[in-house]
Motif scaffolding. Sequence first.
Motif, PDB file in Angstrom:
ATOM      1  N   ASN A  20       0.804  -1.226   0.000  1.00 34.85           N
ATOM      2  CA  ASN A  20       0.000   0.000   0.000  1.00 34.85           C
ATOM      3  C   ASN A  20       0.839   1.279   0.000  1.00 34.85           C
ATOM      4  OD1 ASN A  20       0.109   1.248   2.967  1.00 34.85           O
ATOM      5  ND2 ASN A  20       0.000  -0.962   3.203  1.00 34.85           N
ATOM      6  N   ARG A  21       2.132   1.176  -0.307  1.00 32.35           N
ATOM      7  CA  ARG A  21       3.014   2.335  -0.171  1.00 32.35           C
ATOM      8  C   ARG A  21       2.716   3.434  -1.178  1.00 32.35           C
ATOM      9  NH1 ARG A  21       9.203   1.637  -1.858  1.00 32.35           N
ATOM     10  NH2 ARG A  21       9.023   3.841  -1.329  1.00 32.35           N
ATOM     11  N   ALA A  22       1.976   3.149  -2.236  1.00 32.20           N
ATOM     12  CA  ALA A  22       1.681   4.177  -3.224  1.00 32.20           C
ATOM     13  C   ALA A  22       0.453   5.007  -2.849  1.00 32.20           C
ATOM     14  CB  ALA A  22       1.469   3.550  -4.598  1.00 32.20           C
ATOM     15  N   ALA A  23      -0.298   4.557  -1.855  1.00 36.23           N
ATOM     16  CA  ALA A  23      -1.545   5.234  -1.511  1.00 36.23           C
ATOM     17  C   ALA A  23      -1.279   6.355  -0.508  1.00 36.23           C
ATOM     18  CB  ALA A  23      -2.526   4.228  -0.918  1.00 36.23           C
ATOM     19  N   GLN A  24      -1.800   7.554  -0.814  1.00 40.46           N
ATOM     20  CA  GLN A  24      -1.674   8.664   0.117  1.00 40.46           C
ATOM     21  C   GLN A  24      -3.001   8.852   0.850  1.00 40.46           C
ATOM     22  OE1 GLN A  24      -1.430  13.093  -0.868  1.00 40.46           O
ATOM     23  NE2 GLN A  24       0.704  12.674  -0.305  1.00 40.46           N
ATOM     24  N   LYS A  25      -2.917   9.028   2.162  1.00 36.57           N
ATOM     25  CA  LYS A  25      -4.108   9.149   2.989  1.00 36.57           C
ATOM     26  C   LYS A  25      -3.879  10.237   4.035  1.00 36.57           C
ATOM     27  CE  LYS A  25      -6.711   6.557   6.479  1.00 36.57           C
ATOM     28  NZ  LYS A  25      -6.730   5.280   7.268  1.00 36.57           N
ATOM     29  N   LYS A  26      -4.860  11.114   4.187  1.00 29.74           N
ATOM     30  CA  LYS A  26      -4.749  12.130   5.223  1.00 29.74           C
ATOM     31  C   LYS A  26      -5.022  11.473   6.572  1.00 29.74           C
ATOM     32  CE  LYS A  26      -6.380  16.341   4.742  1.00 29.74           C
ATOM     33  NZ  LYS A  26      -7.339  17.491   4.668  1.00 29.74           N
ATOM     34  N   GLU A  27      -4.036  11.552   7.456  1.00 35.08           N
ATOM     35  CA  GLU A  27      -4.161  10.922   8.768  1.00 35.08           C
ATOM     36  C   GLU A  27      -4.719  11.881   9.819  1.00 35.08           C
ATOM     37  OE1 GLU A  27      -3.761   7.814   9.454  1.00 35.08           O
ATOM     38  OE2 GLU A  27      -2.810   7.109   7.605  1.00 35.08           O
ATOM     39  N   ALA A  28      -4.314  13.140   9.762  1.00 36.02           N
ATOM     40  CA  ALA A  28      -4.745  14.072  10.803  1.00 36.02           C
ATOM     41  C   ALA A  28      -4.405  15.495  10.422  1.00 36.02           C
ATOM     42  CB  ALA A  28      -4.075  13.722  12.131  1.00 36.02           C
ATOM     43  N   SER A  84      -0.773  15.416  18.926  1.00 42.21           N
ATOM     44  CA  SER A  84       0.012  14.276  18.450  1.00 42.21           C
ATOM     45  C   SER A  84      -0.883  13.267  17.737  1.00 42.21           C
ATOM     46  CB  SER A  84       0.737  13.585  19.605  1.00 42.21           C
ATOM     47  OG  SER A  84       1.672  14.445  20.216  1.00 42.21           O
ATOM     48  N   TYR A  85      -0.323  12.640  16.741  1.00 45.50           N
ATOM     49  CA  TYR A  85      -0.933  11.503  16.041  1.00 45.50           C
ATOM     50  C   TYR A  85      -0.204  10.245  16.484  1.00 45.50           C
ATOM     51  CZ  TYR A  85      -1.097   8.117  12.163  1.00 45.50           C
ATOM     52  OH  TYR A  85      -1.183   6.971  11.403  1.00 45.50           O
ATOM     53  N   TYR A  86      -0.957   9.169  16.786  1.00 47.04           N
ATOM     54  CA  TYR A  86      -0.363   7.910  17.221  1.00 47.04           C
ATOM     55  C   TYR A  86      -0.655   6.802  16.215  1.00 47.04           C
ATOM     56  CZ  TYR A  86       0.617   9.547  22.010  1.00 47.04           C
ATOM     57  OH  TYR A  86       1.115  10.200  23.115  1.00 47.04           O
ATOM     58  N   LEU A  87       0.364   6.033  15.878  1.00 45.04           N
ATOM     59  CA  LEU A  87       0.230   4.791  15.117  1.00 45.04           C
ATOM     60  C   LEU A  87       0.676   3.670  16.041  1.00 45.04           C
ATOM     61  CD1 LEU A  87      -0.275   3.250  12.459  1.00 45.04           C
ATOM     62  CD2 LEU A  87       2.090   3.753  11.821  1.00 45.04           C
ATOM     63  N   THR A  88      -0.226   2.732  16.361  1.00 48.03           N
ATOM     64  CA  THR A  88       0.025   1.801  17.465  1.00 48.03           C
ATOM     65  C   THR A  88      -0.156   0.343  17.059  1.00 48.03           C
ATOM     66  OG1 THR A  88      -2.277   1.795  18.243  1.00 48.03           O
ATOM     67  CG2 THR A  88      -0.842   3.557  19.058  1.00 48.03           C
ATOM     68  N   ALA A  89       0.488  -0.521  17.841  1.00 48.34           N
ATOM     69  CA  ALA A  89       0.289  -1.964  17.739  1.00 48.34           C
ATOM     70  C   ALA A  89       0.460  -2.553  19.130  1.00 48.34           C
ATOM     71  CB  ALA A  89       1.288  -2.595  16.775  1.00 48.34           C
ATOM     72  N   LEU A  90      -0.435  -3.447  19.511  1.00 45.40           N
ATOM     73  CA  LEU A  90      -0.353  -4.099  20.816  1.00 45.40           C
ATOM     74  C   LEU A  90       0.480  -5.370  20.684  1.00 45.40           C
ATOM     75  CD1 LEU A  90      -1.254  -4.148  23.788  1.00 45.40           C
ATOM     76  CD2 LEU A  90      -3.209  -5.549  23.060  1.00 45.40           C
ATOM     77  N   ALA A  91       1.590  -5.417  21.407  1.00 42.94           N
ATOM     78  CA  ALA A  91       2.488  -6.569  21.374  1.00 42.94           C
ATOM     79  C   ALA A  91       2.356  -7.344  22.677  1.00 42.94           C
ATOM     80  CB  ALA A  91       3.928  -6.124  21.175  1.00 42.94           C
ATOM     81  N   GLU A  92       2.039  -8.625  22.571  1.00 40.10           N
ATOM     82  CA  GLU A  92       2.010  -9.471  23.758  1.00 40.10           C
ATOM     83  C   GLU A  92       3.435  -9.629  24.306  1.00 40.10           C
ATOM     84  OE1 GLU A  92      -0.728 -10.503  25.202  1.00 40.10           O
ATOM     85  OE2 GLU A  92      -1.962  -9.596  23.631  1.00 40.10           O
ATOM     86  N   ASN A  93       3.530 -10.084  25.536  1.00 35.29           N
ATOM     87  CA  ASN A  93       4.853 -10.289  26.127  1.00 35.29           C
ATOM     88  C   ASN A  93       5.681 -11.246  25.272  1.00 35.29           C
ATOM     89  OD1 ASN A  93       6.890 -10.112  28.161  1.00 35.29           O
ATOM     90  ND2 ASN A  93       6.266 -12.134  28.871  1.00 35.29           N
ATOM     91  N   THR A  94       6.921 -10.904  25.047  1.00 33.37           N
ATOM     92  CA  THR A  94       7.923 -11.597  24.231  1.00 33.37           C
ATOM     93  C   THR A  94       7.658 -11.453  22.727  1.00 33.37           C
ATOM     94  OG1 THR A  94       6.922 -13.817  24.086  1.00 33.37           O
ATOM     95  CG2 THR A  94       8.240 -13.323  26.065  1.00 33.37           C
ATOM     96  N   HIS A  95       6.581 -10.790  22.327  1.00 35.98           N
ATOM     97  CA  HIS A  95       6.318 -10.584  20.906  1.00 35.98           C
ATOM     98  C   HIS A  95       7.001  -9.306  20.427  1.00 35.98           C
ATOM     99  CE1 HIS A  95       3.535 -13.807  21.432  1.00 35.98           C
ATOM    100  NE2 HIS A  95       2.987 -13.670  20.234  1.00 35.98           N
ATOM    101  N   THR A  96       7.304  -9.269  19.131  1.00 35.67           N
ATOM    102  CA  THR A  96       7.965  -8.122  18.512  1.00 35.67           C
ATOM    103  C   THR A  96       6.971  -7.321  17.688  1.00 35.67           C
ATOM    104  OG1 THR A  96      10.129  -9.192  18.429  1.00 35.67           O
ATOM    105  CG2 THR A  96       9.740  -7.409  16.868  1.00 35.67           C
ATOM    106  N   ALA A  97       7.005  -6.011  17.852  1.00 37.61           N
ATOM    107  CA  ALA A  97       6.252  -5.094  16.994  1.00 37.61           C
ATOM    108  C   ALA A  97       7.224  -4.480  15.995  1.00 37.61           C
ATOM    109  CB  ALA A  97       5.579  -4.010  17.819  1.00 37.61           C
ATOM    110  N   SER A  98       6.913  -4.621  14.722  1.00 36.70           N
ATOM    111  CA  SER A  98       7.770  -4.102  13.671  1.00 36.70           C
ATOM    112  C   SER A  98       6.921  -3.281  12.716  1.00 36.70           C
ATOM    113  CB  SER A  98       8.450  -5.250  12.917  1.00 36.70           C
ATOM    114  OG  SER A  98       9.463  -4.774  12.055  1.00 36.70           O
ATOM    115  N   GLY A  99       7.471  -2.185  12.231  1.00 39.12           N
ATOM    116  CA  GLY A  99       6.686  -1.355  11.335  1.00 39.12           C
ATOM    117  C   GLY A  99       7.536  -0.500  10.423  1.00 39.12           C
ATOM    118  N   ILE A 100       6.954  -0.150   9.276  1.00 32.20           N
ATOM    119  CA  ILE A 100       7.547   0.777   8.319  1.00 32.20           C
ATOM    120  C   ILE A 100       6.435   1.714   7.874  1.00 32.20           C
ATOM    121  CG2 ILE A 100       8.854   1.033   6.179  1.00 32.20           C
ATOM    122  CD1 ILE A 100       9.524  -1.935   6.340  1.00 32.20           C
TER     123      ILE A 100
END
Length: 240
Positions: free
Chosen positions: A108-116, A123-139
């Motif tokens: 979806n990297r070509a799509a532009q979207k107004k976030e806020a 502040s704008y937040y981009l979030t992910a809930l990671a369980e214990n010992t789990h890794t959150a990765s993002g780009i």
Amino acid sequence: AELVPIETLKPAVPMVKPVLTGTGGSLILSDSPESPKVEGAYYRDAVTGSFRVFWHHQNMTGEPLTVAVAVTNTSDEPVMLFSEGIGLATDYYPDVAGQMALADFMSNRAAQKKEAILQPGESYYLTALAENTHTASGIANFAAYTQQGHGDATVTVTTLGYKEQPANPLDVPILPKDVHVRGTFPHADRTGTLDYNTSSGNSLIRISSAASGPWSDSMPGEYEEGWNAVDGGTVINNGN
């Protein structure tokens, strides 16, 4: 369906290394501390206009942890924040989390979207809930513009982990770094041209080798020096 005798295969011919040029906006890399054991912020810096954030953190707090990127308008006028591709994933296996986030980002990297539209101090937040010992990765690719005049705007990016979302991410103390890298780099992408002669047959070029040392076979311009806005000094994004 054709079997090729191994003795007929020739060694791979090294390809001519292209000269790579940095393109695109700046890059925020947040990979330290890679396995935080307490709540806190991981990295923070100000960026202008287009920028990318790459984060990779394994929750070792013993409880579920929200791993987030916060973009704060620190100016005195409204700022429009657009996303231009977001990939986000969590998994027990760190490498799987990274692979899933990359696949999501590329889809979806070509799509532009107004976030806020951020008012001063918001502040704008981009979030992910990671369980214990789990890794959150993002780009994520973003672009920040002034609402009046649509010029490039400066915002402050904070990567952090928390149980309850803070009212102001800028107030969250930054955790000490570990052996991994956190920093800001002038460009998020590299461009170059590979020349391949089809008569050469089996050919080889290494990508993302080490930036230096005995295992380095990097291309000219592949690695760009960055800076650590929290701890000071220069950093290299060695293979990330």
